[in-house]
Design a protein around this motif. Sequence first.
Motif: not given
Length: 387
Positions: A146-172
């Motif tokens: 996994q190259q997508t990262t979720a850095k821990d900042f205590g009460d939240h995460y900062l999410l960065n990255g790209t996901k491919n081939w996601i079913t329902n990607g736009n309608t979700s």
Amino acid sequence: MTSNQANQGPVFDFSDEQLAVRDAARDFARTYLLPGVIERDETQTFDRELLKKMGEMGFLGMMASPEFGGGGLDTVSYVLAMEEIAKIDASAAVIMSVNNSLVCWGIEKYGSQAQKEKYLSRLTGGEIIGAFCLSEPEAGSDATSQQTTAKDFGDHYLLNGTKNWITNGNTSGVCLVIAQTHEEKKHHGINCLLVEKGWPGFSVGRKENKMGIRASDTHSLMFSDVKVPKENRIGEDGFGFKLAMSTLNGGRIGIAAQALGIASGAFERALDYARQRKAFGKTIFEHQAIQFKLSEMAMRIEAARLLILKAAVLKDQGKDFVKEAAMAKLFASETAMWVTTEAVQIHGGYGYVKEYHVERMMRDAKITQIYEGTSEIQNLVIARALI
């Protein structure tokens, strides 16, 4: 035993409720999905009203608890319904599969009470559709990379990255996103986050122009410093990879049922055509070459069905079903590809044109050998289970 039960084989004695679910799915597919299925394939669109109707009929949260608007049904009922939907429209079936097997099941199995209350009832009723975000440009079959990262900042995460081939990607409306938090821990440092569409930094990439299941939207999703509250992490810190693998095991039963539906739908059309089409003074069904094709199609479909039902029963009994789900998914997807190709062949030139449906079914069948674990990965899962 009724004729319908006989078609399924004597090993499984379906309850009245299970048969009613199957019949309801069959009626829904023929009444609402069949009209326009060719046009939806050509335009690569799926009507929001159809999604709403699927939610109203209970097809988007079949196994979820009634407490959260679900049907509270078993896996056997689910696969019976999946087959009937996929016979008519494989795109509708994959929308249904992702929402049921991956998103709803993942949240209910591993989510907190607050997460269930916030998201499940909206997902089961079709108010929103869910997406499962695991695959990446460099992480397909190797889900640990996994190259997508979720850095821990205590009460939240900062999410960065790209996901491919996601079913329902736009309608979700909500996505389960698998991301790396502790790189040094490798797959033990991966988390699963619930991310809502519309949050700052969350964008949808271009729609994929696919060979099959074209009415189901497939997109890349991009995350740029998306702030995800810590309460939107599912499970303990580092549980994300285990969640993904466990959820995919159940999802493979759903995709196997989708493949079965594609195969059985193509077989039914080929059988009907063979009874009507005449060549050399008799119906082509009377020619032994066609009879042999149809008999093997029927045999492979029945074998796939029994493998799927075995995996579903084991899952419902709370027993280990990993090997059986992999076998079902592998065999059913290979069967779907073979049966649909033969269905086109039986139709001859007519099989190559859209109005006879089987060319679409052949295109739809191919993806069942690829997503939620390729055929090669299923062989690997089976081999590891044997060892």
